[in-house]
Structure formats: structure tokens, C-alpha cells
Design an enzyme around this catalytic site. Structure first.
Site, PDB file in Angstrom:
ATOM      1  NE  ARG A   1      51.511  11.997  49.226  1.00 35.94           N
ATOM      2  CZ  ARG A   1      50.823  12.169  50.326  1.00 35.94           C
ATOM      3  NH1 ARG A   1      51.045  11.390  51.373  1.00 35.94           N
ATOM      4  NH2 ARG A   1      49.914  13.120  50.431  1.00 35.94           N
TER       5      ARG A   1
ATOM      6  CG  HIS B   1      58.586  18.108  56.525  1.00 34.57           C
ATOM      7  ND1 HIS B   1      58.219  16.769  56.554  1.00 34.57           N
ATOM      8  CD2 HIS B   1      57.701  18.748  57.335  1.00 34.57           C
ATOM      9  CE1 HIS B   1      57.166  16.624  57.328  1.00 34.57           C
ATOM     10  NE2 HIS B   1      56.830  17.800  57.829  1.00 34.57           N
TER      11      HIS B   1
ATOM     12  CE1 TYR C   1      53.777  15.485  55.202  1.00 36.50           C
ATOM     13  CE2 TYR C   1      52.915  15.420  52.964  1.00 36.50           C
ATOM     14  CZ  TYR C   1      53.205  16.124  54.118  1.00 36.50           C
ATOM     15  OH  TYR C   1      52.928  17.458  54.181  1.00 36.50           O
TER      16      TYR C   1
ATOM     17  CG  HIS D   1      54.691  13.794  60.045  1.00 33.92           C
ATOM     18  ND1 HIS D   1      53.598  13.772  59.196  1.00 33.92           N
ATOM     19  CD2 HIS D   1      55.080  15.093  60.125  1.00 33.92           C
ATOM     20  CE1 HIS D   1      53.350  15.007  58.786  1.00 33.92           C
ATOM     21  NE2 HIS D   1      54.235  15.816  59.328  1.00 33.92           N
TER      22      HIS D   1
ATOM     23  CD  GLU E   1      54.882  18.243  61.760  1.00 34.98           C
ATOM     24  OE1 GLU E   1      53.800  18.763  61.418  1.00 34.98           O
ATOM     25  OE2 GLU E   1      55.768  17.906  60.957  1.00 34.98           O
TER      26      GLU E   1
ATOM     27  CG  ASP F   1      51.438  21.758  62.573  1.00 35.91           C
ATOM     28  OD1 ASP F   1      50.347  22.333  62.748  1.00 35.91           O
ATOM     29  OD2 ASP F   1      51.863  21.450  61.446  1.00 35.91           O
TER      30      ASP F   1
ATOM     31  CG  HIS G   1      49.808  18.839  63.365  1.00 32.01           C
ATOM     32  ND1 HIS G   1      50.995  18.266  62.945  1.00 32.01           N
ATOM     33  CD2 HIS G   1      49.069  19.023  62.254  1.00 32.01           C
ATOM     34  CE1 HIS G   1      50.971  18.116  61.640  1.00 32.01           C
ATOM     35  NE2 HIS G   1      49.814  18.570  61.186  1.00 32.01           N
TER      36      HIS G   1
ATOM     37  CG  HIS H   1      55.357  22.978  60.924  1.00 32.10           C
ATOM     38  ND1 HIS H   1      55.280  21.607  60.800  1.00 32.10           N
ATOM     39  CD2 HIS H   1      56.523  23.344  60.321  1.00 32.10           C
ATOM     40  CE1 HIS H   1      56.350  21.167  60.167  1.00 32.10           C
ATOM     41  NE2 HIS H   1      57.116  22.211  59.877  1.00 32.10           N
TER      42      HIS H   1
ATOM     43  CG  ASP I   1      47.208  17.103  59.964  1.00 25.10           C
ATOM     44  OD1 ASP I   1      47.364  18.316  59.768  1.00 25.10           O
ATOM     45  OD2 ASP I   1      48.032  16.240  59.600  1.00 25.10           O
TER      46      ASP I   1
ATOM     47  CG  HIS J   1      47.897  22.494  57.697  1.00 17.21           C
ATOM     48  ND1 HIS J   1      49.238  22.509  57.363  1.00 17.21           N
ATOM     49  CD2 HIS J   1      47.771  21.557  58.683  1.00 17.21           C
ATOM     50  CE1 HIS J   1      49.891  21.625  58.105  1.00 17.21           C
ATOM     51  NE2 HIS J   1      49.008  21.028  58.907  1.00 17.21           N
TER      52      HIS J   1
ATOM     53  CD  GLU K   1      54.039  22.362  57.588  1.00 19.70           C
ATOM     54  OE1 GLU K   1      54.942  21.565  57.313  1.00 19.70           O
ATOM     55  OE2 GLU K   1      53.178  22.139  58.472  1.00 19.70           O
TER      56      GLU K   1
END
Length: 276
Positions: free
Chosen positions: A36, A66, A69, A106, A141, A175, A178, A210, A223, A225, A255
Site C-alpha cells: 500500500r 513487484h 499497488y 501495474h 503487467e 497474468d 487477468h 503470474h 481480477d 485470483h 499469486e
């Protein structure tokens, strides 16, 4: 086969390496800082040195870092874009402690500004943070296309790549959840999807996967998973993926909603699907 999972970086690189080995992995993914946002932990150079030595000893594969976000290079808020660029640049400097790895992010959400503006802002950010002698490859991604996300189609990713000056520093991380949620039928026509990827982007730009099942059917753009074999994508598709000539040698990162024991089971399952 290069297979691993997303691990916590809280105890350092060497601990992640040991955790990865304990679940049968030979690569891993981690967040560069709190997902975050926020300040990253200081680099422990002794830990990095030990990690590099041990990973070489055991034949460990290319790992993937990664971005958090909160890194949104095409936000409608100038302060958010500033934070994204500062975080991105800091992360890329830190990545040089572990040369030759991947850094995934992203592309971002344009928040109502429109896709054209979003892509232009992403390109501006990349042209600001990428540098000539970096050893890291930055991967865009593939996204599910929910809301105002940029990167929900191969064409949008291609447009970003076209706007980047140092194109040799850019790749793509595909991904599976995705792209399926985004409408690409990897279940019934994996070869066709990869042919389209090659035509639009170029298969040589595909650097990592991914590996995620999806809680939603194709084209849902949500989205979410799911564990391997328990979602709409299904085990048969992952059998096709791990044996595909374009995909089988790429780093594959899980993931899925799992703890370490769950990742160990999924890694064993995916390894069992590989045909000699």
C-alpha cells in the site's frame, strides 16, 4: 522449470531464498515495500551478499520484484504521480543490488482522464525513471481491464512500449487470471492468444508469468485470483501453459490465495504436469 510464489520480504532476501527452497521453488516474487506504499526498508548489504552467493550455489532462477499497488503513474492527481515516480526511481536504484532481475508494475488507472492521457503519463514516468546502465528489466503487467485500468489489452501495452525511449529495458508479465478476466481465451485457444500477443507486442518481450486461476469466467473484468484448478481457468489450461514452447522456460510466479503449504502443493502439481 522456473517456478515460485509470492513471499514476504520482511526478513530479507536470504530468508526468502530459504522459504522458496522449502516449498520446492527455484525463484520467487516479493513486494519492494508495503504493497500500500510507504518507505522501503534499508538494504542489508550483508544479507544481499549471502543471498547472491547461495542463490548461485543452488542454481536459483531470475526473481521478480513487484511494485506497490499505490504506484499509479497515470493518476489524475499530480501528488500521486510524483509519489509514483519517486517510488519507482528508488526501487530501480535498489534493484541494482541484485543485478539482472525483473521489476513488475501495474500500468495504472487513468481515473476518468481517458486511456490516451493515461498512456501518455505512463510513458512520461518510464522515460523519467529508466536509465541506460540499469540491469533490471521492467515488466508491464497484463491487467483485467476493470474500471479505468490501463493495460487491459495487448494493444494498450504496445502503445506504452512504443512511447518508451529505452525499449530494451521493457518487457511484459502475463497474468493468467487477468488475461482471462480481460477476455483472452487462454482456456480454449492458448496458442491463438499467444499468436495475438506476438503479433501485437512480440513474444520476445514476454519475460514472466503470474500463474493464477480465476474466480470469474472469461471476460468478467474483475481480477479475483483462485487456487490452481479450483477456478474457471482449470488445471488443463495450466498443463498447456507449463508445456507451451513460448512459456515453459519463463519464470512462473504463483499469486494464489495460499500460505506456504498451499504454494508447495501447487508447485508440486505444476511440476507434475511438465512433459519431458
Amino acid at each position: 522449470m522456473l517456478i515460485g510464489a509470492h513471499l514476504s520480504a520482511s526478513k530479507g532476501y536470504t530468508h526468502m531464498l530459504e522459504e522458496a527452497l522449502s516449498i520446492g521453488a527455484n525463484t520467487f516474487q516479493f513486494f519492494t515495500r508495503n504493497p500500500r506504499g510507504g518507505k522501503a526498508k534499508d538494504i542489508d548489504e550483508k544479507d544481499v551478499k549471502t543471498f547472491l552467493e547461495k542463490s548461485k550455489e543452488v542454481g536459483f532462477g531470475q526473481m521478480l520484484a513487484h511494485a506497490p499497488y499505490t504506484l499509479n503513474c497515470c493518476s489524475d492527481k499530480a501528488e500521486t504521480r510524483k509519489f509514483a515516480i519517486e517510488t519507482f526511481a528508488d526501487d530501480l536504484r535498489r534493484m541494482e543490488y541484485t543485478p539482472g532481475m525483473l521489476y513488475n508494475f501495474h500500468p495504472g488507472s487513468h481515473v476518468g482522464q481517458g486511456t490516451d492521457t493515461g498512456i501518455a503519463l505512463i510513458c512520461d514516468a518510464l522515460n523519467t525513471v529508466l536509465f541506460e546502465d540499469m540491469t533490471t528489466t521492467v515488466t508491464l503487467e497484463t491487467m483485467a481491464g476493470k474500471g479505468s485500468e490501463v493495460g487491459g489489452s495487448f494493444e494498450e501495452l504496445r502503445r506504452i512500449i512504443d512511447g518508451v525511449e529505452l525499449k530494451d529495458k521493457i518487457g511484459v508479465c502475463l497474468d493468467t487470471c487477468h488475461v482471462s478476466d480481460g477476455g483472452y481465451d487462454i482456456i480454449n485457444d492458448l496458442d491463438g492468444v499467444l499468436e495475438e500477443f506476438d503479433k501485437v507486442i512480440g513474444i520476445d518481450r514476454l519475460k514472466a508469468l503470474h500463474i493464477n486461476d480465476s474466480k470469474n469466467p472469461i471476460g468478467a473484468r474483475k481480477d479475483r485470483h483462485e487456487k490452481i484448478g479450483e477456478g474457471f481457468i482449470g488445471t488443463k489450461t495450466f498443463d498447456n501453459i507449463v508445456n507451451n514452447k513460448y512459456l515453459r522456460d519463463l519464470p512462473m510466479l504463483l499469486e494464489t490465495p495460499n500460505e506456504l503449504d498451499g504454494y508447495a502443493r501447487e508447485i508440486a502439481l505444476l511440476k507434475s504436469l511438465v512433459k519431458e
